[in-house]
Design an enzyme around this catalytic site. Sequence first.
Site, short mmCIF file in Angstrom:
data_model
loop_
_atom_site.label_atom_id
_atom_site.label_comp_id
_atom_site.label_asym_id
_atom_site.label_seq_id
_atom_site.Cartn_x
_atom_site.Cartn_y
_atom_site.Cartn_z
N ASP B 93 0.85 -1.19 0.00
CA ASP B 93 0.00 0.00 0.00
C ASP B 93 0.89 1.24 0.00
OD1 ASP B 93 1.02 0.15 2.54
OD2 ASP B 93 -0.89 -0.06 3.56
N GLY B 96 -0.26 5.75 3.14
CA GLY B 96 -1.14 6.88 3.46
C GLY B 96 -2.17 6.57 4.54
N ASP B 147 -2.72 8.67 -1.55
CA ASP B 147 -3.96 9.45 -1.56
C ASP B 147 -4.15 10.13 -0.21
OD1 ASP B 147 -4.25 7.09 -0.19
OD2 ASP B 147 -6.33 6.76 -0.78
N GLN B 189 -11.07 8.42 -4.47
CA GLN B 189 -11.55 8.87 -3.18
C GLN B 189 -12.87 9.63 -3.37
OE1 GLN B 189 -10.90 8.43 -0.09
NE2 GLN B 189 -8.85 7.46 -0.02
N ASP B 266 -8.39 -6.83 0.34
CA ASP B 266 -7.38 -7.14 1.35
C ASP B 266 -7.93 -6.73 2.69
OD1 ASP B 266 -5.73 -4.62 2.64
OD2 ASP B 266 -6.68 -4.11 0.71
N CYS B 304 -14.72 -28.80 6.30
CA CYS B 304 -13.57 -27.96 5.96
C CYS B 304 -12.34 -28.85 5.81
CB CYS B 304 -13.34 -26.93 7.05
SG CYS B 304 -11.88 -25.91 6.78
N CYS B 306 -9.14 -27.78 5.86
CA CYS B 306 -7.90 -27.15 6.34
C CYS B 306 -7.21 -28.05 7.36
CB CYS B 306 -8.17 -25.76 6.92
SG CYS B 306 -8.77 -25.76 8.62
N CYS B 309 -9.05 -28.16 10.85
CA CYS B 309 -10.28 -28.95 10.93
C CYS B 309 -10.03 -30.44 10.68
CB CYS B 309 -11.33 -28.41 9.97
SG CYS B 309 -11.99 -26.80 10.51
N HIS B 335 -7.21 -21.73 9.70
CA HIS B 335 -8.60 -22.00 9.32
C HIS B 335 -9.24 -20.77 8.65
CE1 HIS B 335 -12.75 -23.32 9.35
NE2 HIS B 335 -13.04 -22.13 9.84
#
Lengths: 395, 395
Positions: B93, B96, B147, B189, B266, B304, B306, B309, B335
């Site tokens: 990023d 800002g 920004d 923005q 994100d 699940c 993962c 799990c 998870h």
Amino acid sequence: MSFSFHLQKKCDTTWARVGQLRTPHGDVSTPVFCPVGTQATVKTMSPRGLEEVGVTLVVANTYHLYLRPGADIVAGLGGLHSFMGWQGPILTDSGGFQVFSMGHLREIDDDGVTFRSHIDGSEQRLTPEKSIAVQEQLGADIVVSLDVCPPYPSDREHNRFALDRTHRWAERCLKAQTRKDQMMQGVVQGGTYADLREESARHLVALDFPAYAIGGLSVGEPKALMHDMLDVTIPLLPEDKSRHLLGVGSPEDLFEGVARGIDIFDCALPTRVARNGTFFTREGRLNIRNARYKDDPAPVMEDCSCYTCRNFSRAYLRHLVIGREILGIHLATVHNLHFMLDLMREIRDAVREDRFAGLKDEFLAGYKVADFQAGKRDRQAWLAKLGAHKGVCDE
Amino acid sequence: MSFSFHLQKKCDTTWARVGQLRTPHGDVSTPVFCPVGTQATVKTMSPRGLEEVGVTLVVANTYHLYLRPGADIVAGLGGLHSFMGWQGPILTDSGGFQVFSMGHLREIDDDGVTFRSHIDGSEQRLTPEKSIAVQEQLGADIVVSLDVCPPYPSDREHNRFALDRTHRWAERCLKAQTRKDQMMQGVVQGGTYADLREESARHLVALDFPAYAIGGLSVGEPKALMHDMLDVTIPLLPEDKSRHLLGVGSPEDLFEGVARGIDIFDCALPTRVARNGTFFTREGRLNIRNARYKDDPAPVMEDCSCYTCRNFSRAYLRHLVIGREILGIHLATVHNLHFMLDLMREIRDAVREDRFAGLKDEFLAGYKVADFQAGKRDRQAWLAKLGAHKGVCDE
């Protein structure tokens, strides 16, 4: 018999030996180093991570698990192996060491010890029978009889009294046992008094435990005194039974213990110092917080094959530790455990090949017990190596 | 060109779309969810762990890395990919958002912003040129223009003024760029003012950024207002360029964002709530600290796949979290990231197969935004399943 110990090879110049411990959850080559999983987890490590660094036997703490989540809960979920997802061998201690370390928060009588939980202050009671019952619920492969651990230093009379109690409790533990699939260690005590240690060894051998442990050492006494106590105790223990040095296991301790005939070591040191950013190396402990590592592209140890050393620079590890990132603690733990287990593998090989004494001298000559500062290596070579290894794409 | 975006499929009933982002470090299927690695580490996760849960793009924070360890150090070690051992695509990023969040600790002028480091209180300066220079040193695949982020709520005049500055800074960022291998996002923005949002989109499109981001949302305004802002902005952005909704990404946000044409999300939420023992499920967030899970042998989510799990019960996870064990935080992070990435995979498949709107309705109908308490399942079945899966040896 669901457990056994087989002696495979004895060193020609020391008491060192190599053996095989058979347990219901698999075999363990000895001498072995066991990481400590106090609350049914070796801090920061998943079970598959433990396997990857070469762990074969995990220690869990009866005191902690009895208080939380409780032995009933662990038993209801199928026992410790199923609870923590570790299918290899597990050893639980008796709970005694933690309780006796509580000072004024506990009171001992001939039947047992009353103490206050460190979690909620509730009054709790531990007896030899209770310790075994809890350990049976937890379901480890190897269990430990409840002993009395006097503090160091403490006078002869105190030790004499505590030792008699330890021996009576040892007998009660044997009698209390109902599970035949758990290998029980009888714990030799006697403080730093050679004659009491001898007496204790003889007494416990007469009780014919399937395995032995040596307790009450590395509690503040000089290392030389600890070695003396091992020297008088171990020759009295039967050769065909395993010997566990409780709570001991710095890298230098492994060599001194193995040379005196110890088969099992357990210690929280490698995982505890990792949380402070300390990495074991062949030269000594390296504290990654040192500013000299801030732009160092080399791994912690050049010839180490652990995940941490294969993938990360000292500079990155320092960044993580300084930034209090959990990944830093985890990567240090991975390295330190791998270091201990790799060292033990090397020790076993050396014993098998009649070169243990040479390896011991070489290691101890190169290892500084205090922190050491690693020098900077060839920067370009390391950058190239890291890049090459990881397939960096420079477009 | 070392980067590009290809639109592959558009939904027939919403603005949802599937595409492919090409970067110097690999391709990314969009829409994509990116975990946040603030200090060049996604908290508790190793790079191979990220790969395992299906991460394809990681966000790192310019503000944090500029202050510690410093962009020079990262550059000297070969850039962020080599530094953190992650060879997949990275987005940084602009720095800002963090700086503007500092309130009285920063001062903005037309040229840039002066602020105090949260680490040592030192005075620091961020300008559009500096943000790009730092991002070029860090070496991510995707970078973001600097920004001005007004707080919510703030009046029209404030937003008008901030927006003009944002547009001037966007132009300066484009001019400051020297690396041709980094895809720069221009940030739309305009606060919660539809006409300002529209103006911003048109202005930035005229500057012809290779990619776009939408900033200043999910900063406290009602969700409906955020959706309105997306509805006016996105139709003005070119179809053949990617759109990133900065800092947004709860499970429900993914559906609402994708439906409006967002390609990149994100958010630190999945990793942040994990540290509190909160697990995402299809029914809502499950807080594992709840006493009802203390002896529950079921995994967090039945279906699940993962690591968490597949291997651990709610009871064990609760034990770890209550005992403040790092492994608990790690397993929850595994998870939650797996959940988000799996959900995104499902969303992409649905868009490709023209059934996104149905999946969205179905998911949102079943998902409670508040915490939910999972019921107890068949205890014996779960015990058997855990045992069977792990090959428990009952001797």
